[in-house]
Design an enzyme around this catalytic site. Structure first.
Site, mmCIF file in Angstrom:
data_model
loop_
_atom_site.group_PDB
_atom_site.id
_atom_site.type_symbol
_atom_site.label_atom_id
_atom_site.label_comp_id
_atom_site.label_asym_id
_atom_site.label_seq_id
_atom_site.Cartn_x
_atom_site.Cartn_y
_atom_site.Cartn_z
ATOM 1 N N LYS A 84 0.858 -1.241 0.023
ATOM 2 C CA LYS A 84 0.120 0.022 -0.013
ATOM 3 C C LYS A 84 0.964 1.379 0.034
ATOM 4 O O LYS A 84 0.476 2.147 -0.764
ATOM 5 C CB LYS A 84 -0.790 -0.096 1.364
ATOM 6 N N ASP A 103 -10.118 2.715 1.996
ATOM 7 C CA ASP A 103 -10.239 2.089 3.265
ATOM 8 C C ASP A 103 -11.148 3.136 4.230
ATOM 9 O O ASP A 103 -12.003 2.487 5.025
ATOM 10 C CB ASP A 103 -9.042 1.603 4.091
#
Ligand code: ATR
Length: 277
Positions: free
Chosen positions: A66, A102
């Site tokens: 990420k 997220d």
């Protein structure tokens, strides 16, 4: 040519994303598929080039890539830029653009489960990557009063400083004492995920009336933290909604269509053998 989407990470075989996205693609009668792709740590550059060469139409990014993918992209959305972490790659006019869904996934899940909840005082437990994403997204969505509590308080201090706008930090003990002053509490640590990390980061005994207590863990569906919160009278939310909504946000960016989140949460809840919230 049939379009294809993916999730890249290491490990990746356990990911539920392919089942979820494939189900949405099928429901919406879109001629596309979604596959898990194993890319090892340290092999992201080659992996990224392969994704481009093989013509992926977009993909999700999970652990451990990420942060590492950020410098490889052509552009980064401001929220992902603040987090320095990307979980979704979208191709816009030939450019590879990084987003992070997220945190916003958590906020949408909270709004869907408890549309009338009080935005007032928010307590975030944990100060790692997950807490950061949720904190920035909550701030963007108008949750004005944020407090970060963490085992190592320096990390909580650093996140509160990065948030600015009056965000506070405290120890887990202080958070425990003030627990009944918070309208929304979000447990973002890995405590409660499995036998090795059983228990709770702090005990929950008293909660504010009407408060929502959330845990981002969804396996198990009900952590010890949520069990204690429920017993103390809180409305609770497990992490499945966040998982489904982060996926829905990515799906919408790729296809322009908002998939059905409620029935997906129900379906995955049934598969995990529990009840929603
Ligand atoms: P993630 O990206 O999933 O948030 P991370 O960045 O490693 O993972 O952060 C893990 C978080 O869980 C941290 O807030 C960590 O606290 P520390 O910063 O003090 O390490 C928290 N955490 C992990 N194990 C914990 C435990 N046993 N008790 C309390 N907090 C714990």
């Amino acid at each position: 040519m049939k379009k294809w989407y993916a999730v890249i990470g290491d490990p990746i075989a356990q990911s539920s994303s392919p089942r979820m996205h494939d189900a949405w693609l099928e429901q919406l009668d879109l001629d596309a598929t979604y596959v898990p792709i194993h890319i090892r740590e340290g092999e992201l550059n080659e992996g990224f080039e392969s994704m481009k060469r093989l013509g992926a139409s977009g993909w999700n990014v999970t652990v451990p890539h990420k942060e590492a993918i950020v410098p490889l992209l052509d552009r980064i959305d401001p929220l992902a830029q603040r987090m320095q972490a990307v979980n979704t790659v979208v191709i816009e006019d030939g450019a590879y653009v990084g987003y992070n869904t997220d945190g916003i996934g958590f906020v949408r899940s909270l709004q869907e489960a408890y549309p009338e909840h009080e935005k007032g005082n928010v307590l975030l437990i944990g100060a790692g990557g997950a807490a950061k994403g949720i904190a920035f997204a909550m701030q963007q969505e108008g949750y004005a009063s944020l407090t970060v509590a963490n085992r190592s308080v320096e990390r909580a201090d650093a996140l509160a400083r990065a948030l600015g706008n009056g965000a506070r930090s405290c120890t887990l003990e202080e958070a425990e004492r003030q627990f009944d002053t918070f309208d929304v509490v979000v447990q973002t640590t890995s405590v409660g995920m499995n036998f090795a990390t059983a228990g709770t980061p702090l005990p929950v005994t008293r909660v504010k009336e009407g408060a929502v207590v959330a845990d981002i863990i969804y396996n198990p569906l009900e952590t010890e933290f949520l069990r204690q919160a429920k017993r103390a009278g809180a409305r609770t939310l497990n992490g499945l909604g966040m998982f489904v909504h982060q996926g829905a946000e990515s799906f919408e960016k790729w296809t322009g269509i908002r998939p059905d989140t409620k029935s997906m949460i129900q379906r995955l809840t049934d598969e995990l053998g529990g009840t929603t919230c």
